[in-house]
Design a protein around this motif. Structure first.
Motif, PDB file in Angstrom:
ATOM      1  N   GLN A  90       0.863  -1.179   0.000  1.00 31.04           N
ATOM      2  CA  GLN A  90       0.000   0.000   0.000  1.00 31.04           C
ATOM      3  C   GLN A  90       0.900   1.230   0.000  1.00 31.04           C
ATOM      4  OE1 GLN A  90      -2.826  -0.048   3.222  1.00 31.04           O
ATOM      5  NE2 GLN A  90      -3.825  -1.911   2.516  1.00 31.04           N
ATOM      6  N   MET A  91       0.872   1.993  -1.090  1.00 34.38           N
ATOM      7  CA  MET A  91       1.779   3.130  -1.248  1.00 34.38           C
ATOM      8  C   MET A  91       0.991   4.391  -1.577  1.00 34.38           C
ATOM      9  SD  MET A  91       4.693   1.021  -3.326  1.00 34.38           S
ATOM     10  CE  MET A  91       3.480  -0.176  -3.875  1.00 34.38           C
ATOM     11  N   PHE A  92       1.166   5.403  -0.743  1.00 31.49           N
ATOM     12  CA  PHE A  92       0.480   6.685  -0.913  1.00 31.49           C
ATOM     13  C   PHE A  92       1.520   7.788  -1.104  1.00 31.49           C
ATOM     14  CE2 PHE A  92      -2.363   4.046   1.627  1.00 31.49           C
ATOM     15  CZ  PHE A  92      -3.573   4.213   0.973  1.00 31.49           C
ATOM     16  N   PHE A  93       1.228   8.687  -2.032  1.00 33.47           N
ATOM     17  CA  PHE A  93       2.124   9.808  -2.313  1.00 33.47           C
ATOM     18  C   PHE A  93       1.315  11.098  -2.287  1.00 33.47           C
ATOM     19  CE2 PHE A  93       3.422   6.009  -4.624  1.00 33.47           C
ATOM     20  CZ  PHE A  93       4.712   5.819  -4.134  1.00 33.47           C
ATOM     21  N   ILE A  94       1.847  12.085  -1.611  1.00 32.39           N
ATOM     22  CA  ILE A  94       1.190  13.395  -1.546  1.00 32.39           C
ATOM     23  C   ILE A  94       2.166  14.444  -2.053  1.00 32.39           C
ATOM     24  CG2 ILE A  94       0.175  15.139  -0.038  1.00 32.39           C
ATOM     25  CD1 ILE A  94      -0.808  12.938   1.759  1.00 32.39           C
ATOM     26  N   ASN A  95       1.771  15.120  -3.110  1.00 33.89           N
ATOM     27  CA  ASN A  95       2.614  16.140  -3.749  1.00 33.89           C
ATOM     28  C   ASN A  95       4.012  15.591  -4.060  1.00 33.89           C
ATOM     29  OD1 ASN A  95       0.450  17.836  -3.464  1.00 33.89           O
ATOM     30  ND2 ASN A  95       1.305  18.999  -1.758  1.00 33.89           N
ATOM     31  N   GLY A  96       4.053  14.359  -4.576  1.00 30.86           N
ATOM     32  CA  GLY A  96       5.321  13.763  -4.983  1.00 30.86           C
ATOM     33  C   GLY A  96       6.145  13.195  -3.852  1.00 30.86           C
ATOM     34  N   ARG A  97       5.600  13.125  -2.642  1.00 35.93           N
ATOM     35  CA  ARG A  97       6.340  12.618  -1.485  1.00 35.93           C
ATOM     36  C   ARG A  97       5.671  11.343  -0.973  1.00 35.93           C
ATOM     37  NH1 ARG A  97       9.384  15.491   2.092  1.00 35.93           N
ATOM     38  NH2 ARG A  97       8.488  17.457   1.377  1.00 35.93           N
ATOM     39  N   TYR A  98       6.467  10.279  -0.773  1.00 39.59           N
ATOM     40  CA  TYR A  98       5.922   9.055  -0.182  1.00 39.59           C
ATOM     41  C   TYR A  98       5.658   9.305   1.292  1.00 39.59           C
ATOM     42  CZ  TYR A  98       5.793   4.488   2.023  1.00 39.59           C
ATOM     43  OH  TYR A  98       5.423   3.403   2.791  1.00 39.59           O
ATOM     44  N   VAL A  99       4.445   8.970   1.737  1.00 32.62           N
ATOM     45  CA  VAL A  99       4.066   9.207   3.132  1.00 32.62           C
ATOM     46  C   VAL A  99       3.323   7.994   3.675  1.00 32.62           C
ATOM     47  CG1 VAL A  99       3.917  11.716   2.871  1.00 32.62           C
ATOM     48  CG2 VAL A  99       1.880  10.310   2.503  1.00 32.62           C
ATOM     49  N   ARG A 100       3.338   7.880   4.988  1.00 36.17           N
ATOM     50  CA  ARG A 100       2.490   6.911   5.676  1.00 36.17           C
ATOM     51  C   ARG A 100       1.325   7.680   6.286  1.00 36.17           C
ATOM     52  NH1 ARG A 100       7.674   4.479   7.778  1.00 36.17           N
ATOM     53  NH2 ARG A 100       7.368   5.778   9.627  1.00 36.17           N
ATOM     54  N   THR A 101       0.127   7.383   5.820  1.00 40.54           N
ATOM     55  CA  THR A 101      -1.044   8.113   6.288  1.00 40.54           C
ATOM     56  C   THR A 101      -2.144   7.138   6.683  1.00 40.54           C
ATOM     57  OG1 THR A 101      -2.889   9.495   5.548  1.00 40.54           O
ATOM     58  CG2 THR A 101      -1.548   8.488   3.820  1.00 40.54           C
ATOM     59  N   LYS A 102      -2.490   7.129   7.960  1.00 40.23           N
ATOM     60  CA  LYS A 102      -3.547   6.246   8.441  1.00 40.23           C
ATOM     61  C   LYS A 102      -4.909   6.656   7.891  1.00 40.23           C
ATOM     62  CE  LYS A 102      -1.156   5.021  12.743  1.00 40.23           C
ATOM     63  NZ  LYS A 102      -1.216   5.042  14.226  1.00 40.23           N
ATOM     64  N   THR A 103      -5.064   7.935   7.604  1.00 38.96           N
ATOM     65  CA  THR A 103      -6.334   8.418   7.064  1.00 38.96           C
ATOM     66  C   THR A 103      -6.628   7.779   5.711  1.00 38.96           C
ATOM     67  OG1 THR A 103      -6.047  10.533   8.200  1.00 38.96           O
ATOM     68  CG2 THR A 103      -7.625  10.465   6.387  1.00 38.96           C
ATOM     69  N   ALA A 104      -5.656   7.859   4.798  1.00 37.59           N
ATOM     70  CA  ALA A 104      -5.842   7.278   3.469  1.00 37.59           C
ATOM     71  C   ALA A 104      -5.930   5.756   3.535  1.00 37.59           C
ATOM     72  CB  ALA A 104      -4.702   7.708   2.552  1.00 37.59           C
ATOM     73  N   MET A 105      -5.159   5.144   4.424  1.00 41.01           N
ATOM     74  CA  MET A 105      -5.179   3.689   4.566  1.00 41.01           C
ATOM     75  C   MET A 105      -6.554   3.212   5.030  1.00 41.01           C
ATOM     76  SD  MET A 105      -2.792   1.349   7.049  1.00 41.01           S
ATOM     77  CE  MET A 105      -1.331   2.189   6.454  1.00 41.01           C
ATOM     78  N   ALA A 106      -7.118   3.917   6.015  1.00 39.18           N
ATOM     79  CA  ALA A 106      -8.440   3.534   6.522  1.00 39.18           C
ATOM     80  C   ALA A 106      -9.506   3.695   5.441  1.00 39.18           C
ATOM     81  CB  ALA A 106      -8.793   4.374   7.741  1.00 39.18           C
ATOM     82  N   ALA A 107      -9.413   4.771   4.657  1.00 39.36           N
ATOM     83  CA  ALA A 107     -10.382   4.996   3.582  1.00 39.36           C
ATOM     84  C   ALA A 107     -10.273   3.913   2.512  1.00 39.36           C
ATOM     85  CB  ALA A 107     -10.162   6.377   2.974  1.00 39.36           C
ATOM     86  N   LEU A 108      -9.049   3.541   2.163  1.00 39.19           N
ATOM     87  CA  LEU A 108      -8.826   2.493   1.160  1.00 39.19           C
ATOM     88  C   LEU A 108      -9.466   1.180   1.594  1.00 39.19           C
ATOM     89  CD1 LEU A 108      -7.180   1.388  -1.376  1.00 39.19           C
ATOM     90  CD2 LEU A 108      -5.414   0.795   0.298  1.00 39.19           C
ATOM     91  N   GLU A 109      -9.193   0.769   2.806  1.00 37.06           N
ATOM     92  CA  GLU A 109      -9.683  -0.527   3.268  1.00 37.06           C
ATOM     93  C   GLU A 109     -11.191  -0.515   3.506  1.00 37.06           C
ATOM     94  OE1 GLU A 109      -7.239  -1.787   6.525  1.00 37.06           O
ATOM     95  OE2 GLU A 109      -5.392  -1.644   5.348  1.00 37.06           O
ATOM     96  N   GLN A 110     -11.721   0.635   3.889  1.00 33.41           N
ATOM     97  CA  GLN A 110     -13.171   0.728   4.055  1.00 33.41           C
ATOM     98  C   GLN A 110     -13.873   0.599   2.704  1.00 33.41           C
ATOM     99  OE1 GLN A 110     -14.752   0.731   6.887  1.00 33.41           O
ATOM    100  NE2 GLN A 110     -16.793   0.858   5.998  1.00 33.41           N
ATOM    101  N   ALA A 111     -13.271   1.150   1.659  1.00 38.06           N
ATOM    102  CA  ALA A 111     -13.863   1.065   0.322  1.00 38.06           C
ATOM    103  C   ALA A 111     -13.898  -0.381  -0.178  1.00 38.06           C
ATOM    104  CB  ALA A 111     -13.088   1.945  -0.656  1.00 38.06           C
TER     105      ALA A 111
END
Length: 670
Positions: free
Chosen positions: A250-271
């Protein structure tokens, strides 16, 4: 003398460096991010011995001006922030002004750079933060950093570094993510003089994913694109059937930067909720672009985490983007069907009038009855029109006469009926105890009474009542006990009359699982794994690949013959003989995840867990349809192994209910 001391510059810099530079991957991250900020189009990273003894980062960016070279190595010196207001609008990757000062404080550094506006380059050398030389040289535009002997002057930090292969994998994982965050840049990674990967830099994210993770992972992805509340989201998510045992991909990038974000992770898995099994996780490569003022990237020393001014829009954007992509994929998957179809009854075919020049098969609602006296039809030689259901009416309007054969309709019907008989479900019926010795699945096993291809005038009863089967079996005390098979409840529990005064209920999955578990343990001593006709490719991250290679002998002992293929992919060439093809990749991913998380436990515990997990995967599943003879064979096998009372996880396999208990429930006793 007071107890508070003012640290020397050298000690203070070593302490500060330790906060920024934890391992070789920290150095690579800072240098590569500076190359990206310098607008490089090609970046090459080379390491040796896990980066501990040698690291080189070369780019074709703007380069550093001669007057700025020495200043670049001063603490809190940066070209990316000028005043306090700039902190609210950070669009670059590196910005704190500590990277180069920290790197040179704990290593030997060599910098060669040429600015885009200058004719000569500069070669600058430092050891432990102290200048060694500063020379004018000829060199191409861009910057090259060479870092040697990391932590050579801080032995306390050196001893905490991991093995070379672990440090190399950490760098490889980092570069995977940086390359995915900037598909417009060509990245090359060289490890111990061997090129690991090179991306094309064509700004095509899917191509970059393919070049890093290979075909298997790339083919499991579906595109996602969405815009919501000022957030633009693009990328790829995995198909529900490709769910994994962990979140490593699970890889998330914000403005070209790799980040660890629980918010996006939770949204992904809920979907994905309702689309994948509980305990499984989707993979993704998702890039988001948003206003820099809406997030704080300076909340983590390595800038791996971010803080949002408002998390709700981020959550909603990811959730709706993924949900929309999944719904579109499901719809498209249902609509797109292969065209190789011939109905069981050839009367649904409708040849057009001019059979000599056209072939007009229509399907679905537009079907036309063929008269019984129709003598001939035309069938393509090169295509197998069978076993497919068309979702929409399709008309094939023309054909090449050289690709069809002309047959009599009666012969055609006979041919199709013979095919149907040869492909009936009867040939798939396999007793459960035999399944222990075969890899053929039993998920779709049905009763012998398959009526799909019976003649429409056949009046034979399709499901004749069957008498419960009675078999005599010797129990552990060598006494004959009559067992009468009654049936199966909820496609899970076998019901038997056990003797004259008891009912027995058996959990078929638990029973089959324990029998396979015992066979696996026996195989460990005197058997070999089953070679596959085609190896199964499994995509892992670099750390998981390392775990597989470290445990290769253990895996072979458990029945898995594995080789590293490159591009984060391993090939499984042999498996335990009872494991079904559909379970191989998922079972192996679960095993790898377990081995990675439990590196310090003893070998026997690892083997025990692998046997349990493999047995659970290979066993018949609760809810699967089983033929009565399979269940009877399972009972026979259990009776021959009276010591089998519990599944490998400790659940009971069976229990007895006495006749008197049953009669009490109906109040037949006073």
């Amino acid at each position: 003398m007071g107890a508070i001391n003012v640290l020397s510059k050298q000690v203070a810099e070593l302490i500060a460096a330790g906060e920024v530079i934890e391992r070789p991957a920290s150095v690579i991250k800072e240098l590569v991010e500076n190359s990206i900020d310098a607008h490089a189009k090609a970046i090459t990273v080379e390491i040796k011995n896990g980066g501990i003894t040698f690291m080189r980062v070369t780019d074709d960016g703007n380069g550093i001006q001669r007057d700025d070279v020495k200043n670049a190595f001063l603490r809190h010196a940066t070209s990316k922030i000028l005043n306090q207001e700039d902190l609210d609008n950070i669009s670059t990757l590196g910005f704190r002004g500590e990277a180069l000062a920290s790197i040179c404080a704990v290593s030997k550094v060599e910098l060669m750079t040429k600015n885009i506006n200058e004719t000569d380059g500069i070669l600058y050398r430092l050891d432990g933060g102290e200048e060694v030389s500063f020379d004018v040289v000829g060199c191409p535009q861009g910057t090259t950093f060479i870092v040697r002997d990391l932590f050579y002057n801080v032995p306390a930090r050196m001893k905490f570094l991991k093995k070379d292969v672990s440090e190399s994998n950490s760098i490889a994982n980092l570069l995977d993510r940086i390359a995915l965050s900037h598909p417009e840049i060509s990245f090359t990674f060289i490890r111990d003089e061997k090129r690991i990967f090179k991306t094309s830099g064509d700004n095509n994210l899917k191509n970059t994913i393919f070049q890093i993770f290979g075909k298997e992972f790339t083919s499991s992805l579906i595109p996602v694109s969405y815009e919501y509340s000022g957030i633009k989201l693009n990328g790829y998510i995995s198909k529900p059937v490709s769910a994994r045992a962990n979140r490593t991909l699970q890889m998330f990038f914000i403005n070209g930067r790799y980040v660890r974000t629980k918010t996006a992770m939770a949204a992904l898995e809920q979907a994905y909720k309702g689309s994948i099994m509980t305990g499984k996780f989707p993979s993704c490569v998702i890039s988001m672009e948003m206003n820099c003022s809406t997030l704080d990237v300076n909340v983590h020393p390595a800038k791996l985490e971010v803080r949002f001014t408002n998390e709700r829009p981020v959550y909603d954007c990811v959730y709706h983007a993924v949900k929309s992509a999944l719904l579109e994929y499901d719809t498209r998957n249902q609509a797109i069907q292969p065209r190789d179809f011939v109905p069981t009854n050839p009367k649904v075919l409708a040849p057009v009038a001019d059979k000599g020049t056209q072939l007009g098969f229509t399907y679905g609602k537009q079907k036309t009855e063929i008269p019984d006296n129709e003598p001939e039809i035309y069938v393509p030689e090169s295509t197998n029109y069978r076993n497919t259901v068309m979702s929409e009416p399709v008309t094939i309007k023309s054909y090449d006469p050289s690709t069809v054969r002309k047959i009599n309709l009666a012969e055609y019907r006979k041919e199709q009926n013979e095919k149907n008989i040869s492909q009936s479900n009867c040939e798939n019926i396999i007793p459960i105890n035999d399944k222990i010795n075969t890899s053929q699945p039993t998920n779709n096993i049905k009763d012998f009474s398959d009526t799909e291809n019976k003649d429409e005038h056949d009046t034979t009863e399709t499901n004749p009542p069957q008498e419960p089967q009675t078999v005599n079996i010797v129990d552990e005390n060598q006494r004959d006990i009559p067992i009468k098979y009654i049936g199966e409840a909820f496609s899970t529990y076998i019901i038997l009359e056990y003797g004259e005064n008891d009912l027995m209920f058996i959990d078929k999955h638990a029973a089959h699982e324990r029998l396979i578990y015992e066979k696996l343990k026996k195989q460990n001593v005197d058997s070999h794994p089953q070679m596959l006709l085609e190896p199964v490719a499994v995509t892992l991250d670099k750390n998981e690949c390392e775990t597989v290679l470290e445990n290769k002998d253990l895996l072979l002992q458990a029945g898995f013959d594995v080789d590293y293929f490159g591009n984060s992919t391993v090939l499984i060439r042999a498996v335990p003989i009872m494991l079904e093809n559909s379970d191989i990749a998922e079972n192996f991913t679960e095993i790898t995840d377990y081995l990675q998380k439990h590196k310090k436990i003893v070998l026997s515990e690892k083997m025990e867990w692998i046997y349990q997990n493999t047995a659970c995967r290979a066993a018949v599943k609760a809810g699967n349809i089983s033929h009565p003879q399979e269940l009877i064979d399972l009972v026979l096998t259990l009776e021959k192994n009276p010591e089998v009372r519990y599944c490998p996880h400790g659940r009971p396999i069976y229990f007895l209910m006495s006749k008197s208990e049953l009669e009490k429930s109906f109040k037949r006793h006073s």
